[in-house]
Structures are given as C-alpha cells and as structure tokens.
Design a protein around this motif. Structure first.
Motif, mmCIF file in Angstrom:
data_model
loop_
_atom_site.group_PDB
_atom_site.id
_atom_site.type_symbol
_atom_site.label_atom_id
_atom_site.label_comp_id
_atom_site.label_asym_id
_atom_site.label_seq_id
_atom_site.Cartn_x
_atom_site.Cartn_y
_atom_site.Cartn_z
ATOM 1 N N MET A 117 0.815 -1.116 -0.022
ATOM 2 C CA MET A 117 -0.101 -0.161 0.135
ATOM 3 C C MET A 117 0.978 1.246 -0.125
ATOM 4 N N ILE A 118 0.656 2.279 -0.692
ATOM 5 C CA ILE A 118 1.193 3.375 -1.011
ATOM 6 C C ILE A 118 0.837 4.517 -0.165
ATOM 7 N N LYS A 119 1.801 5.051 0.578
ATOM 8 C CA LYS A 119 1.390 6.283 1.553
ATOM 9 C C LYS A 119 2.030 7.156 1.149
ATOM 10 N N HIS B 297 7.242 2.135 -11.003
ATOM 11 C CA HIS B 297 6.045 2.489 -10.671
ATOM 12 C C HIS B 297 5.240 3.223 -11.578
ATOM 13 N N ILE C 219 5.579 6.467 -0.416
ATOM 14 C CA ILE C 219 6.393 5.431 0.165
ATOM 15 C C ILE C 219 5.643 4.159 -0.029
ATOM 16 N N ASN C 220 6.352 3.132 -0.661
ATOM 17 C CA ASN C 220 5.712 1.660 -0.782
ATOM 18 C C ASN C 220 6.658 0.724 0.225
ATOM 19 N N GLN C 221 6.088 0.197 1.299
ATOM 20 C CA GLN C 221 6.586 -0.842 2.141
ATOM 21 C C GLN C 221 7.885 -0.172 2.538
ATOM 22 N N SER C 222 8.014 1.118 2.955
ATOM 23 C CA SER C 222 9.468 1.530 3.733
ATOM 24 C C SER C 222 10.244 1.989 2.597
ATOM 25 N N VAL C 223 10.099 2.146 1.088
ATOM 26 C CA VAL C 223 10.736 2.291 0.041
ATOM 27 C C VAL C 223 10.106 3.650 -0.419
ATOM 28 N N HIS D 267 13.992 9.777 5.153
ATOM 29 C CA HIS D 267 13.715 9.491 3.718
ATOM 30 C C HIS D 267 14.980 9.880 2.681
#
Length: 139
Positions: free
Chosen positions: A1-3, A80, A51-55, A11
C-alpha cells in the motif's frame, strides 16, 4: 500500500537515489544534498514522499508565496510509472496548496519533455504563453 507523507530525514537516502535515477542530468543545485536542506526551512510540509513498504518511490515538491503556488517537481520511480503514483502526489500537493489559500499553481518543464507535458495536460494544466527567465544568485 502506497502512503504519501511529509518528508522526514529518514527518507533522504531514498530520495537521493530516486532523484539520481529520475533526474540524472540535473545541475548540482538540484541534487538532494543541496535542494532538501533549504526546502526544509520553508514550507517543509510541501515536500511530499510516496512510500511503498518503507521504500521511497516518489516525491513532490511545491511552494506557495501567498500569491501563486508552484510545483517544482514530481519524481516517480520508473518501476512504478503508470500506476497512479504521480497523479496521487500531484493531487496531494494541490490539496495542500488549496488548504493554504492558493488559487493558481504554476510549473515549468524543460522544452521537449513531451511525456511530462502530457501528464500535466491530463491533469488540467495548459501551456501559458510566457517567457521564463532566471538568474542564479550567490555564485
């Protein structure tokens, strides 16, 4: 899930790597180590990170001077692209600017960058006949 969140120091490495991939020919003043510190002094909440899974997979940097809003850049990891990340970053930045009272957003893209022009055109932006001028200060 993208935040989508406001940039934090944790970051930095991800943003730096993303920008080096997406903007490989940018001048030194646009590199992460030179662009991020001054942005954090002025409206840091307008520096957004996807962020996608901390990336870190995307960024958007905007500003508002009380008269016009500016969208300085949107960067999305090429792995992406075409998944709505850029559109979400743009919508988030526009919402933040609207909350601040901004009624118009300007942006600049490099001539010949048709893919980026098409992206913004899809989101309601249009070419305005202007001459863009600039001057580097302090060296």
């Amino acid at each position: 899930m993208i935040k989508i969140v406001a940039y934090k120091a944790e970051h930095f490495d991800g943003v730096k790597a993303l920008w080096e991939t997406v903007f490989p020919h940018d001048p030194p003043w646009n590199r992460a180590e030179n662009a991020i510190p001054p942005k954090l002094k002025v409206q840091p909440d307008l520096f957004l990170v996807a962020i996608n899974q901390s990336v870190v997979i995307g960024t958007a940097m905007a500003g508002y001077d009380g008269h016009r809003g500016w969208l300085y850049s949107i960067a999305v990891d090429p792995n992406h692209h075409r998944r709505g990340v850029g559109s979400r970053l743009l919508a988030f930045a526009e919402a933040k600017l609207t909350e601040m009272g901004c009624a118009k957003v300007n942006l600049q893209i490099r001539a010949g960058n048709e893919a980026v022009a098409a992206f913004y055109g899809h989101h309601g932006y249009s070419v305005e006949e202007r001459v863009s001028m600039g001057k580097r200060l302090g060296g």
